[in-house]
Design an enzyme around this catalytic site. Sequence first.
Site, short mmCIF file in Angstrom:
data_model
loop_
_atom_site.label_atom_id
_atom_site.label_comp_id
_atom_site.label_asym_id
_atom_site.label_seq_id
_atom_site.Cartn_x
_atom_site.Cartn_y
_atom_site.Cartn_z
N HIS A 1 -17.61 2.14 0.31
CA HIS A 1 -17.06 1.27 0.93
C HIS A 1 -17.33 1.27 2.76
O HIS A 1 -17.43 2.43 2.99
CB HIS A 1 -15.43 1.11 0.99
CG HIS A 1 -14.81 -0.06 1.44
ND1 HIS A 1 -14.07 0.08 2.55
CD2 HIS A 1 -14.96 -1.35 1.01
CE1 HIS A 1 -13.67 -1.24 3.11
NE2 HIS A 1 -14.07 -2.02 1.77
N ASP B 1 0.89 -1.07 -0.09
CA ASP B 1 -0.05 0.27 -0.13
C ASP B 1 0.89 1.22 0.11
O ASP B 1 0.57 2.21 0.89
CB ASP B 1 -0.80 0.01 1.25
CG ASP B 1 -2.00 -0.99 1.39
OD1 ASP B 1 -1.97 -2.03 0.17
OD2 ASP B 1 -2.80 -1.27 2.06
N HIS C 1 -10.72 0.69 -2.73
CA HIS C 1 -12.08 0.69 -2.08
C HIS C 1 -13.11 1.32 -3.38
O HIS C 1 -12.91 2.37 -3.90
CB HIS C 1 -12.23 1.41 -0.92
CG HIS C 1 -11.03 0.89 0.29
ND1 HIS C 1 -11.15 -0.45 0.57
CD2 HIS C 1 -10.54 1.48 0.77
CE1 HIS C 1 -10.23 -0.57 1.39
NE2 HIS C 1 -9.83 0.69 1.71
N CYS D 1 -2.22 -2.59 7.62
CA CYS D 1 -2.14 -3.77 6.38
C CYS D 1 -0.68 -4.73 6.49
O CYS D 1 -1.00 -5.73 6.12
CB CYS D 1 -2.19 -3.03 5.12
SG CYS D 1 -3.93 -2.45 5.11
N HIS E 1 -10.67 7.03 1.41
CA HIS E 1 -9.34 6.88 0.86
C HIS E 1 -9.15 5.86 -0.12
O HIS E 1 -10.04 4.95 -0.13
CB HIS E 1 -8.33 6.59 1.96
CG HIS E 1 -8.63 5.36 2.73
ND1 HIS E 1 -9.51 4.94 3.53
CD2 HIS E 1 -8.05 3.79 2.56
CE1 HIS E 1 -9.56 3.73 3.98
NE2 HIS E 1 -8.48 3.25 3.33
N ASP F 1 -4.59 -0.85 -1.72
CA ASP F 1 -5.67 -0.94 -1.29
C ASP F 1 -6.85 -0.05 -2.30
O ASP F 1 -6.39 1.03 -2.91
CB ASP F 1 -5.60 0.13 -0.23
CG ASP F 1 -6.41 0.07 1.18
OD1 ASP F 1 -6.95 -1.20 1.35
OD2 ASP F 1 -6.79 0.97 1.80
N LYS G 1 -7.08 -5.03 -3.06
CA LYS G 1 -7.60 -5.69 -2.04
C LYS G 1 -8.63 -4.64 -1.41
O LYS G 1 -8.58 -3.39 -1.50
CB LYS G 1 -6.92 -5.98 -0.75
CG LYS G 1 -5.94 -4.94 -0.19
CD LYS G 1 -5.01 -5.47 0.84
CE LYS G 1 -3.94 -4.53 1.14
NZ LYS G 1 -4.73 -3.33 2.08
C1 VGL Z 1 -4.76 0.67 5.79
C2 VGL Z 1 -6.42 1.70 7.15
C3 VGL Z 1 -7.43 1.51 5.96
C4 VGL Z 1 -3.23 0.31 5.56
C5 VGL Z 1 -5.80 0.59 4.86
O1 VGL Z 1 -3.07 0.28 4.57
O2 VGL Z 1 -2.77 0.09 6.46
N1 VGL Z 1 -5.08 1.26 6.73
N2 VGL Z 1 -6.93 0.86 4.85
ZN ZN Z 2 -8.21 1.02 3.12
#
Ligand code: VGL
Ligand code: ZN
Length: 213
Positions: free
Chosen positions: A60, A16, A56, A159, A89, A54, A114
Amino acid sequence: MDSMRPSAQDVLLVVDVQNDFCPGGALAVAHGDEVIEPIHRIASHFEHIILTQDWHPPDHTSFAANHPGKQPYQSIQLSYGEQTLWPVHCVQGTPGAEFHPALHLPQAELVLRKGFHSNIDSYSAFFENDRVTPTGLGGYLRERGLKRVYLAGLAYDYCVAYSALDARRLGIPVFVVRDACRAIDLHGSAARMEAEFEKAGVRVLAAAQVVVG
Ligand code: VGL
Ligand code: ZN
């Protein structure tokens, strides 16, 4: 302990490293962009690199904005358990969801997206937040004979940590490259995850150890 030097059966999983998790982004992790330099430094030692993204949909369930009256960083109960609510995000197709422009890993073999199911979040690269819905990454590693996972990226305590713990659940040896990660550290989450690492046998090391072996 076995060698920490990457072999042909090891994979670097870069988690990410996206605009929204870097300074100026919607869910900025402090100093998030500083992971890029150490990631590049270790990447040249790996034959196999996988990126996660990430990804979404706008509706979401992890977005506070989709729960009237709720604010980011509060938690709610969903069908699969407790879920932290986040600012909007990494919405599919938006600039915030793109990889940071300084991240340069054209040799990466797979980009694993994901968090694309509206009703379930996915911190881990292996299982969604219900802990049972697979992303397919476990099967991918198995079919390709990739046996150990090194983790770097964002966020250390979300993550990256969930991916590390799920890899251990699958019996995969895991190294987390600490200085190639940055944490959100919400309510002590970084220390909490490190205690989980200890219990699960997730090994934490420095980028210099990967390079030297
Ligand atoms: C993440 C919060 C929400 C991450 C992703 O990449 O750690 N944290 N979505
Ligand atoms: Zn996320």
